[in-house]
Design a protein around this motif. Structure first.
Motif, PDB file in Angstrom:
ATOM      1  N   LYS A   1      -6.319  11.251  -3.301  1.00  0.00           N
ATOM      2  CA  LYS A   1      -6.791   9.954  -3.786  1.00  0.00           C
ATOM      3  C   LYS A   1      -5.766   8.880  -3.467  1.00  0.00           C
ATOM      4  O   LYS A   1      -4.578   9.166  -3.278  1.00  0.00           O
ATOM      5  N   LYS A   2      -6.245   7.633  -3.444  1.00  0.00           N
ATOM      6  CA  LYS A   2      -5.361   6.500  -3.170  1.00  0.00           C
ATOM      7  C   LYS A   2      -4.379   6.329  -4.336  1.00  0.00           C
ATOM      8  O   LYS A   2      -4.770   6.365  -5.499  1.00  0.00           O
ATOM      9  N   ILE A   3      -3.107   6.144  -4.014  1.00  0.00           N
ATOM     10  CA  ILE A   3      -2.084   5.958  -5.031  1.00  0.00           C
ATOM     11  C   ILE A   3      -2.125   4.507  -5.502  1.00  0.00           C
ATOM     12  O   ILE A   3      -1.980   3.583  -4.695  1.00  0.00           O
ATOM     13  N   THR A   4      -2.366   4.320  -6.801  1.00  0.00           N
ATOM     14  CA  THR A   4      -2.393   2.995  -7.423  1.00  0.00           C
ATOM     15  C   THR A   4      -1.585   3.056  -8.710  1.00  0.00           C
ATOM     16  O   THR A   4      -1.035   4.110  -9.064  1.00  0.00           O
ATOM     17  N   ASP A   5      -1.545   1.926  -9.442  1.00  0.00           N
ATOM     18  CA  ASP A   5      -0.854   1.928 -10.728  1.00  0.00           C
ATOM     19  C   ASP A   5      -1.558   2.856 -11.717  1.00  0.00           C
ATOM     20  O   ASP A   5      -0.914   3.496 -12.547  1.00  0.00           O
ATOM     21  N   GLU A   6      -2.909   2.927 -11.656  1.00  0.00           N
ATOM     22  CA  GLU A   6      -3.671   3.798 -12.542  1.00  0.00           C
ATOM     23  C   GLU A   6      -3.521   5.262 -12.140  1.00  0.00           C
ATOM     24  O   GLU A   6      -3.610   6.157 -12.966  1.00  0.00           O
TER      25      GLU A   6
ATOM     26  N   CYS B   1       0.849  -1.196   0.000  1.00  0.00           N
ATOM     27  CA  CYS B   1       0.000   0.000   0.000  1.00  0.00           C
ATOM     28  C   CYS B   1       0.886   1.248   0.000  1.00  0.00           C
ATOM     29  O   CYS B   1       1.778   1.386   0.831  1.00  0.00           O
ATOM     30  N   ARG B   2       0.616   2.149  -0.964  1.00  0.00           N
ATOM     31  CA  ARG B   2       1.447   3.350  -1.088  1.00  0.00           C
ATOM     32  C   ARG B   2       0.789   4.578  -0.481  1.00  0.00           C
ATOM     33  O   ARG B   2       1.359   5.654  -0.499  1.00  0.00           O
ATOM     34  N   GLY B   3      -0.413   4.436   0.037  1.00  0.00           N
ATOM     35  CA  GLY B   3      -1.053   5.527   0.753  1.00  0.00           C
ATOM     36  C   GLY B   3      -1.841   6.462  -0.128  1.00  0.00           C
ATOM     37  O   GLY B   3      -2.322   6.095  -1.196  1.00  0.00           O
ATOM     38  N   LEU B   4      -1.968   7.698   0.316  1.00  0.00           N
ATOM     39  CA  LEU B   4      -2.758   8.717  -0.370  1.00  0.00           C
ATOM     40  C   LEU B   4      -1.850   9.738  -1.031  1.00  0.00           C
ATOM     41  O   LEU B   4      -0.764  10.047  -0.531  1.00  0.00           O
ATOM     42  N   CYS B   5      -2.320  10.286  -2.130  1.00  0.00           N
ATOM     43  CA  CYS B   5      -1.591  11.341  -2.835  1.00  0.00           C
ATOM     44  C   CYS B   5      -1.608  12.599  -1.964  1.00  0.00           C
ATOM     45  O   CYS B   5      -2.674  13.033  -1.525  1.00  0.00           O
ATOM     46  N   PRO B   6      -0.457  13.202  -1.720  1.00  0.00           N
ATOM     47  CA  PRO B   6      -0.437  14.397  -0.867  1.00  0.00           C
ATOM     48  C   PRO B   6      -1.060  15.620  -1.525  1.00  0.00           C
ATOM     49  O   PRO B   6      -1.385  16.587  -0.856  1.00  0.00           O
ATOM     50  N   VAL B   7      -1.260  15.579  -2.859  1.00  0.00           N
ATOM     51  CA  VAL B   7      -1.823  16.735  -3.557  1.00  0.00           C
ATOM     52  C   VAL B   7      -3.348  16.629  -3.645  1.00  0.00           C
ATOM     53  O   VAL B   7      -4.072  17.530  -3.233  1.00  0.00           O
ATOM     54  N   CYS B   8      -3.861  15.502  -4.202  1.00  0.00           N
ATOM     55  CA  CYS B   8      -5.305  15.397  -4.435  1.00  0.00           C
ATOM     56  C   CYS B   8      -6.030  14.557  -3.384  1.00  0.00           C
ATOM     57  O   CYS B   8      -7.237  14.612  -3.276  1.00  0.00           O
TER      58      CYS B   8
END
Length: 184
Positions: free
Chosen positions: A157-162, A148-155
């Motif tokens: 949203k959950k950080i995924t490959d997409e 799990c890479r966590g949440l994007c610090p800007v928007c």
């Protein structure tokens, strides 16, 4: 959670098997951290109290299924904890007799007093011991997956490959803005 110990106290049986399931809205669940939600199957405890002559021992297998938010992305995930709860059961009923028993057998009970459970009103109440042991068994952090890479610090949203995350705009320190003018 109270186990009826009258049969073992009267000497009718040398050991007593028990099984107990506490619902998700029970007393033990109220003692857990607020972000832990025990599933409807609740907390299952299976064990045995054995009279060994001088004292009684209690050993129980505990299984708890619960939901907790991932500490990186906040997705709610299910987890299972299994552990063994072992305690020494004392038939001393009053606080004075408990203290006297511990003082008389200081060497025998040294270091075990935290693991003592007392019989009160003909039963063994494991609620507080079970809640304490469960709190100690809970992991320091809950993750939905190891990757799990966590949440994007800007928007947010959950950080995924997409969605690999947004690129933050570079902010220039206002004190150094004059140097940017020189570069332009």
């Amino acid at each position: 959670m109270k186990i009826d110990a009258s049969d073992i106290l009267s000497g009718r049986v040398p050991s007593l098997d028990f099984e107990y399931t506490e619902s998700a809205d029970g007393r033990i669940c109220d003692m857990l951290p607020a972000d832990i939600e025990v599933l409807p199957s609740g907390i299952t405890v299976r064990g045995r109290v054995t009279d060994t002559g001088g004292y009684m021992s209690l050993s129980a297998d505990v299984e708890v299924r619960y939901k907790a938010p991932c500490d990186r992305c906040l997705d709610v995930t299910e987890h299972t904890i299994e552990f063994v709860l072992e305690r020494v059961v004392s038939a001393a009923s009053s606080p004075e007799s408990r203290e006297r028993m511990i003082e008389e057998d200081e060497a025998e009970w040294d270091g075990v007093t935290d693991d003592l459970v007392y019989i009160t009103d003909g039963g063994i109440d494991l609620s507080e011991d079970l809640a304490e042991a469960l709190s100690l068994e809970l992991p320091m952090r809950h993750l939905c997956s190891d990757g799990c890479r966590g949440l994007c610090p800007v928007c947010g949203k959950k950080i995924t490959d997409e969605h690999p995350g947004c690129t933050p705009e570079k902010e220039i320190d206002p004190r150094l803005a004059i140097l940017k003018k020189l570069l332009d």
